[in-house]
Write a protein that holds these residues in place. Structure first.
Motif, PDB file in Angstrom:
ATOM      1  N   THR A  41       0.827  -1.206   0.000  1.00 34.48           N
ATOM      2  CA  THR A  41       0.000   0.000   0.000  1.00 34.48           C
ATOM      3  C   THR A  41       0.859   1.254   0.000  1.00 34.48           C
ATOM      4  N   ILE A  42       1.961   1.232   0.733  1.00 38.51           N
ATOM      5  CA  ILE A  42       2.868   2.386   0.760  1.00 38.51           C
ATOM      6  C   ILE A  42       3.402   2.685  -0.635  1.00 38.51           C
ATOM      7  N   TYR A  43       3.863   1.637  -1.327  1.00 34.49           N
ATOM      8  CA  TYR A  43       4.361   1.833  -2.692  1.00 34.49           C
ATOM      9  C   TYR A  43       3.258   2.338  -3.616  1.00 34.49           C
ATOM     10  N   LEU A  44       2.069   1.739  -3.501  1.00 34.53           N
ATOM     11  CA  LEU A  44       0.982   2.080  -4.409  1.00 34.53           C
ATOM     12  C   LEU A  44       0.442   3.485  -4.152  1.00 34.53           C
ATOM     13  N   VAL A  45       0.385   3.905  -2.897  1.00 35.83           N
ATOM     14  CA  VAL A  45      -0.072   5.266  -2.600  1.00 35.83           C
ATOM     15  C   VAL A  45       0.899   6.292  -3.182  1.00 35.83           C
ATOM     16  N   ASN A  46       2.190   6.028  -3.071  1.00 40.04           N
ATOM     17  CA  ASN A  46       3.176   6.919  -3.691  1.00 40.04           C
ATOM     18  C   ASN A  46       3.014   6.940  -5.209  1.00 40.04           C
ATOM     19  N   LEU A  47       2.643   5.806  -5.775  1.00 40.82           N
ATOM     20  CA  LEU A  47       2.374   5.738  -7.213  1.00 40.82           C
ATOM     21  C   LEU A  47       1.184   6.617  -7.574  1.00 40.82           C
ATOM     22  N   MET A  48       0.145   6.578  -6.752  1.00 48.51           N
ATOM     23  CA  MET A  48      -1.027   7.419  -6.996  1.00 48.51           C
ATOM     24  C   MET A  48      -0.698   8.907  -6.859  1.00 48.51           C
ATOM     25  N   VAL A  49       0.160   9.246  -5.898  1.00 49.77           N
ATOM     26  CA  VAL A  49       0.570  10.645  -5.722  1.00 49.77           C
ATOM     27  C   VAL A  49       1.303  11.141  -6.971  1.00 49.77           C
ATOM     28  N   THR A  92       9.375  -4.928   5.535  1.00 52.84           N
ATOM     29  CA  THR A  92       8.741  -4.195   6.630  1.00 52.84           C
ATOM     30  C   THR A  92       8.320  -2.815   6.152  1.00 52.84           C
ATOM     31  N   ARG A  93       7.442  -2.174   6.933  1.00 51.99           N
ATOM     32  CA  ARG A  93       6.984  -0.832   6.581  1.00 51.99           C
ATOM     33  C   ARG A  93       8.151   0.153   6.579  1.00 51.99           C
ATOM     34  N   ARG A  94       9.093  -0.049   7.489  1.00 51.19           N
ATOM     35  CA  ARG A  94      10.254   0.853   7.554  1.00 51.19           C
ATOM     36  C   ARG A  94      11.055   0.782   6.260  1.00 51.19           C
ATOM     37  N   HIS A  95      11.305  -0.432   5.775  1.00 48.72           N
ATOM     38  CA  HIS A  95      12.054  -0.577   4.530  1.00 48.72           C
ATOM     39  C   HIS A  95      11.255  -0.060   3.339  1.00 48.72           C
ATOM     40  N   ALA A  96       9.929  -0.209   3.382  1.00 52.02           N
ATOM     41  CA  ALA A  96       9.101   0.320   2.297  1.00 52.02           C
ATOM     42  C   ALA A  96       9.170   1.845   2.262  1.00 52.02           C
ATOM     43  N   LEU A  97       9.131   2.477   3.430  1.00 55.22           N
ATOM     44  CA  LEU A  97       9.244   3.936   3.492  1.00 55.22           C
ATOM     45  C   LEU A  97      10.620   4.408   3.021  1.00 55.22           C
ATOM     46  N   LEU A  98      11.660   3.681   3.417  1.00 47.58           N
ATOM     47  CA  LEU A  98      13.001   4.015   2.941  1.00 47.58           C
ATOM     48  C   LEU A  98      13.104   3.831   1.428  1.00 47.58           C
ATOM     49  N   GLY A  99      12.472   2.775   0.921  1.00 46.87           N
ATOM     50  CA  GLY A  99      12.499   2.529  -0.519  1.00 46.87           C
ATOM     51  C   GLY A  99      11.815   3.624  -1.309  1.00 46.87           C
ATOM     52  N   THR A 100      10.648   4.086  -0.825  1.00 51.33           N
ATOM     53  CA  THR A 100       9.956   5.165  -1.540  1.00 51.33           C
ATOM     54  C   THR A 100      10.726   6.478  -1.444  1.00 51.33           C
ATOM     55  N   ALA A 101      11.325   6.751  -0.277  1.00 53.47           N
ATOM     56  CA  ALA A 101      12.125   7.967  -0.128  1.00 53.47           C
ATOM     57  C   ALA A 101      13.321   7.946  -1.070  1.00 53.47           C
ATOM     58  N   LEU A 110      10.133   3.203 -11.322  1.00 56.04           N
ATOM     59  CA  LEU A 110      10.918   2.778 -10.163  1.00 56.04           C
ATOM     60  C   LEU A 110      10.034   2.236  -9.043  1.00 56.04           C
ATOM     61  N   LEU A 111       8.856   2.827  -8.842  1.00 60.11           N
ATOM     62  CA  LEU A 111       7.949   2.309  -7.825  1.00 60.11           C
ATOM     63  C   LEU A 111       7.405   0.939  -8.218  1.00 60.11           C
ATOM     64  N   LEU A 112       7.129   0.737  -9.500  1.00 62.14           N
ATOM     65  CA  LEU A 112       6.723  -0.592  -9.963  1.00 62.14           C
ATOM     66  C   LEU A 112       7.855  -1.599  -9.790  1.00 62.14           C
ATOM     67  N   THR A 113       9.083  -1.125  -9.921  1.00 63.32           N
ATOM     68  CA  THR A 113      10.238  -1.997  -9.665  1.00 63.32           C
ATOM     69  C   THR A 113      10.286  -2.400  -8.198  1.00 63.32           C
ATOM     70  N   CYS A 114      10.046  -1.438  -7.301  1.00 65.39           N
ATOM     71  CA  CYS A 114      10.009  -1.747  -5.864  1.00 65.39           C
ATOM     72  C   CYS A 114       8.916  -2.757  -5.552  1.00 65.39           C
ATOM     73  N   ILE A 115       7.730  -2.569  -6.141  1.00 62.34           N
ATOM     74  CA  ILE A 115       6.622  -3.505  -5.923  1.00 62.34           C
ATOM     75  C   ILE A 115       6.992  -4.899  -6.421  1.00 62.34           C
ATOM     76  N   SER A 116       7.658  -4.956  -7.566  1.00 57.66           N
ATOM     77  CA  SER A 116       8.034  -6.243  -8.144  1.00 57.66           C
ATOM     78  C   SER A 116       9.069  -6.959  -7.289  1.00 57.66           C
ATOM     79  N   VAL A 117      10.059  -6.205  -6.786  1.00 55.39           N
ATOM     80  CA  VAL A 117      11.077  -6.817  -5.921  1.00 55.39           C
ATOM     81  C   VAL A 117      10.440  -7.292  -4.620  1.00 55.39           C
ATOM     82  N   HIS A 118       9.534  -6.475  -4.071  1.00 55.16           N
ATOM     83  CA  HIS A 118       8.846  -6.866  -2.836  1.00 55.16           C
ATOM     84  C   HIS A 118       8.045  -8.145  -3.044  1.00 55.16           C
ATOM     85  N   ARG A 119       7.327  -8.235  -4.155  1.00 55.58           N
ATOM     86  CA  ARG A 119       6.540  -9.436  -4.437  1.00 55.58           C
ATOM     87  C   ARG A 119       7.446 -10.634  -4.694  1.00 55.58           C
TER      88      ARG A 119
END
Length: 339
Positions: free
Chosen positions: A59-67, A136-145, A112-121
Motif C-alpha cells: 500500500t505504501i508503494y501504491l499510494v506513492n504511485l497514486m501521488v 517491513t513498513r520501515r524498509h518500504a518507506l526508505l524505498g519510496t524515499a 521505479l515504484l513498480l520496480t520496488c513492488i516487483s522486488v517486494h513481491r
C-alpha cells in the motif's frame, strides 16, 4: 511528451511536414486521461487515507504511485489548453519547466515504484522466510524515499533544458530543448533512458522470471506461498507486464528512435516524418499508466475493491455507520478516531 517539434530542429524545418493533427489528437487524448485519471487516483488516495489499519508495504508503494499520477494529471489542463491554441504557451516560464518536470517525474517515478513492488513481491514469493526482516513498513518507506530522491536527481537537468522561447511570433514551451542545446539533451536523454527505464525493466524481468518459475511448481508454491498470495502475485505480474508493454516500452522505443534520427547528420525527411508521427501518436498513451495504476491497487489486496465499493455505496445512499444495525455505530466512531 509534448514537444514543439516544428520549431525545435533544423531537420524538421527543412523537411516541412505538418503537425496540425496535434491540435485535435493531443487535446482530446489528454482530456480523456484527465477525466479518468483524476477521479481514479483521487478515489484511491481517499480510500487509503480512510483505512483503519496500518498501511502494508504494498500500500505504501501504491499510494506513492497514486501521488505521482495525481501530480501529473493536475498538469494536463495546461497541456490541453496549449494544444487547443496550436502549441502556444500562455502560462509563463515557471509553469513550462514545472509541467515538463512533473511529466518525467511521473514517468520514471512510476517505473521505479513498480520496480520496488516487483522486488517486494519477488521476495515474498521466492524467499518468504528469509526476506521477512526486509519486507517491513520501515524498509518500504526508505524505498519510496530513495525512489523519489533518485528520480528528482535524475530529472534536475530537465529544469534547465525545458524553457519557453519566442518562435515565429508566439511563445512555445520546449519539451526537449532549444536547437542549440539539442546535442547535449540527446546524450542526457539516452543516459536517462538507460538508468530510468532499461535497468529497472531488467530488474523487473529477472524478478518475474524467477517468480513464474517458482509459481509453476504448483504444489510446492501453494504450500510455501499460499493460494491467495499466489493469485495476487499472478495478477501483479500480468498487470505490470501489461503496463510496460502498452505504455513504457513503445514510448521509449519511439522516443529514442526519433531523437536519434534528429541527432544524426544525414537527413531522411520521409523517415523523420514517420518517426515523428509514431512518437507523437504514442506520446499520450504513456500517460494511460495514470489510469491503469489504480487497477493495480485494487488487485493488490483481496478486500480493497470490496471495501471501496461499500464506502461509495454508503456515501451515495446517504448511509452512515451510525445508522446501521448492531455494533456499527461504535465501529464507525473507531473508524474516524483511528484515522
Amino acid at each position: 511528451m509534448e514537444e514543439v517539434d516544428t520549431n525545435t530542429s533544423k531537420e524538421d524545418r527543412l523537411c516541412h511536414f505538418s503537425e496540425d493533427y496535434k491540435q485535435i489528437y493531443l487535446s482530446l487524448t489528454y482530456s480523456i486521461i484527465f477525466m479518468l485519471g483524476l477521479p481514479l487516483n483521487g478515489t484511491v488516495l481517499w480510500h487509503s487515507w480512510r483505512q483503519t489499519k496500518h498501511w502494508s508495504c504494498a500500500t505504501i508503494y501504491l499510494v506513492n504511485l497514486m501521488v505521482a499520477d495525481l501530480l501529473y494529471v493536475l498538469t494536463l489542463p495546461f497541456l490541453i489548453i496549449t494544444y487547443s491554441l496550436g502549441d502556444k504557451w500562455p502560462f509563463g516560464e515557471l509553469f513550462c519547466r514545472l509541467v515538463r518536470f512533473l511529466f518525467y517525474t511521473n514517468l520514471y517515478g512510476s517505473i521505479l515504484l513498480l520496480t520496488c513492488i516487483s522486488v517486494h513481491r519477488f521476495l515474498g514469493v521466492c524467499h518468504p522466510l528469509r526476506s521477512l526482516p526486509y519486507r517491513t513498513r520501515r524498509h518500504a518507506l526508505l524505498g519510496t524515499a530513495a525512489t523519489w530522491a533518485l528520480v528528482v536527481l535524475q530529472l534536475l537537468p530537465t529544469l534547465v533544458f525545458s524553457h519557453t522561447d519566442l518562435v515565429d511570433g508566439q511563445v512555445v514551451c520546449y519539451d526537449t530543448s532549444s536547437p542549440k542545446n539539442f546535442n547535449q539533451f540527446f546524450v542526457y536523454s539516452m543516459v536517462l533512458t538507460l538508468s530510468g527505464f532499461v535497468f529497472p525493466s531488467l530488474v523487473i524481468l529477472v524478478c518475474y522470471s524467477l517468480m513464474v518459475r517458482s509459481l509453476t511448481k504448483s504444489e510446492e508454491s501453494l504450500t510455501r506461498v499460499g493460494s491467495t498470495a499466489r493469485a495476487k502475485s499472478i495478477r501483479t505480474i500480468l498487470l505490470v507486464c501489461g503496463l510496460f508493454t502498452l505504455c513504457f516500452v513503445p514510448f521509449h522505443i519511439m522516443r529514442s528512435f526519433y531523437l536519434m534520427l534528429r541527432f544524426l547528420p544525414s537527413r531522411n525527411c520521409q523517415l523523420l516524418m514517420v518517426a515523428s508521427l509514431a512518437y507523437k501518436l504514442w506520446r499520450p498513451l504513456v500517460s494511460l499508466s495514470c489510469c491503469l495504476n489504480p487497477v493495480l491497487y485494487f488487485l493488490s489486496g483481496g478486500n480493497n475493491r470490496v471495501r471501496l465499493f461499500q464506502e461509495l455505496r454508503h456515501n451515495k445512499m446517504g448511509e452512515h455507520p451510525a445508522g446501521a444495525k448492531g455494533d456499527r455505530p461504535r465501529g464507525g466512531q473507531i473508524w474516524v478516531l483511528s484515522r
